[in-house]
Scaffold this motif. Structure first.
Motif, PDB file in Angstrom:
ATOM      1  N   TYR A  57     -27.731  16.109  17.011  1.00 39.94           N
ATOM      2  CA  TYR A  57     -26.674  15.139  17.278  1.00 39.94           C
ATOM      3  C   TYR A  57     -27.207  13.706  17.185  1.00 39.94           C
ATOM      4  CZ  TYR A  57     -23.332  18.746  18.525  1.00 39.94           C
ATOM      5  OH  TYR A  57     -22.483  19.821  18.477  1.00 39.94           O
ATOM      6  N   ALA A  60     -27.647  12.913  13.498  1.00 39.32           N
ATOM      7  CA  ALA A  60     -26.342  12.620  12.889  1.00 39.32           C
ATOM      8  C   ALA A  60     -25.889  11.206  13.248  1.00 39.32           C
ATOM      9  CB  ALA A  60     -25.309  13.644  13.331  1.00 39.32           C
ATOM     10  N   SER A  64     -25.651   8.149  10.364  1.00 39.00           N
ATOM     11  CA  SER A  64     -24.268   7.808  10.036  1.00 39.00           C
ATOM     12  C   SER A  64     -24.136   6.303   9.876  1.00 39.00           C
ATOM     13  CB  SER A  64     -23.326   8.285  11.151  1.00 39.00           C
ATOM     14  OG  SER A  64     -23.246   9.679  11.167  1.00 39.00           O
ATOM     15  N   ARG A  69     -19.374   8.816   8.401  1.00 38.95           N
ATOM     16  CA  ARG A  69     -19.859   9.559   9.557  1.00 38.95           C
ATOM     17  C   ARG A  69     -20.420  10.893   9.065  1.00 38.95           C
ATOM     18  NH1 ARG A  69     -21.979   9.243  14.073  1.00 38.95           N
ATOM     19  NH2 ARG A  69     -21.499  10.839  15.573  1.00 38.95           N
ATOM     20  N   ASN A  71     -21.417  14.633   9.623  1.00 36.96           N
ATOM     21  CA  ASN A  71     -21.060  15.755  10.485  1.00 36.96           C
ATOM     22  C   ASN A  71     -22.326  16.467  10.947  1.00 36.96           C
ATOM     23  OD1 ASN A  71     -20.394  18.549  11.142  1.00 36.96           O
ATOM     24  ND2 ASN A  71     -18.359  18.083  10.328  1.00 36.96           N
ATOM     25  N   VAL A  72     -22.383  16.830  12.222  1.00 36.02           N
ATOM     26  CA  VAL A  72     -23.575  17.493  12.763  1.00 36.02           C
ATOM     27  C   VAL A  72     -23.822  18.845  12.087  1.00 36.02           C
ATOM     28  CG1 VAL A  72     -22.557  18.697  14.748  1.00 36.02           C
ATOM     29  CG2 VAL A  72     -24.897  17.834  14.880  1.00 36.02           C
ATOM     30  N   ALA A  73     -22.775  19.511  11.635  1.00 28.50           N
ATOM     31  CA  ALA A  73     -22.949  20.791  10.931  1.00 28.50           C
ATOM     32  C   ALA A  73     -23.736  20.564   9.627  1.00 28.50           C
ATOM     33  CB  ALA A  73     -21.602  21.437  10.636  1.00 28.50           C
ATOM     34  N   SER A  74     -23.482  19.454   8.961  1.00 27.62           N
ATOM     35  CA  SER A  74     -24.232  19.123   7.746  1.00 27.62           C
ATOM     36  C   SER A  74     -25.692  18.845   8.080  1.00 27.62           C
ATOM     37  CB  SER A  74     -23.625  17.902   7.057  1.00 27.62           C
ATOM     38  OG  SER A  74     -22.299  18.174   6.662  1.00 27.62           O
TER      39      SER A  74
END
Length: 163
Positions: A57, A60, A64, A69, A71-74
């Motif tokens: 997090y 990210a 960003s 922005r 995404n934390v999944a990326s």
């Protein structure tokens, strides 16, 4: 420790150090015929510049921009690649990540042992053929195979050992 080499995974790196480390990682990707994408590079550079451990997090948030922005999944997908490639270490106990030593080739038949300081976030790693041999013997005695290549130990470094 005899037969072990200590390396710091948590030192802050200068811009030229980060450029050199990124170049090493990029060359390994070319050799393995895998893509070192822009996002993978940005995540790698953030970890290298951060020093110590950092969570997904935070990565990210740091990479960003106002226009875009991340995404934390990326970030997690990029981290999965970086860990699998051996560029970054996942510190399971704290759910964070630290830069791996890219300049020291892994020793054959030597597991990596990461020592993680829960107070400072400092991570130091050794490769120990001796500990590897002891663990393999113990595993063999109980019919256990395919040992993990990374052992993680959590504790606190004495002040003189965090330099």
């Amino acid at each position: 420790m005899t037969g072990s080499k200590m390396m710091h995974l948590s030192d802050k790196n200068s811009r030229s150090d980060i450029d050199k480390l990124e170049s090493i990682a990029a060359q390994r990707c070319l050799k393995e015929n895998v893509e070192f994408t822009s996002l993978r590079r940005r995540v790698f550079r953030e970890i290298a510049s951060h020093g110590g451990t950092i969570g997904a997090y935070d990565i990210a948030s740091h990479i960003s921009t106002a226009e875009r922005r991340i995404n934390v999944a990326s970030v997690y997908r990029a981290l999965d690649f970086l860990v699998e490639a051996g560029f970054v270490r996942r510190i399971k106990t704290s759910r964070t990540f630290a830069l791996a030593d890219l300049e020291t080739p892994p020793k054959k038949d030597a597991m990596s042992i990461s020592f993680f300081c829960r107070n400072s976030g400092v991570v130091k790693e050794i490769q120990s053929p001796l500990i590897t041999a002891v663990l393999k013997d113990a595993a063999k005695s109980v019919g256990f195979n395919n040992l993990s290549a990374l052992i993680e130990v959590e504790g606190v470094f004495s002040p003189k050992d965090t330099d």
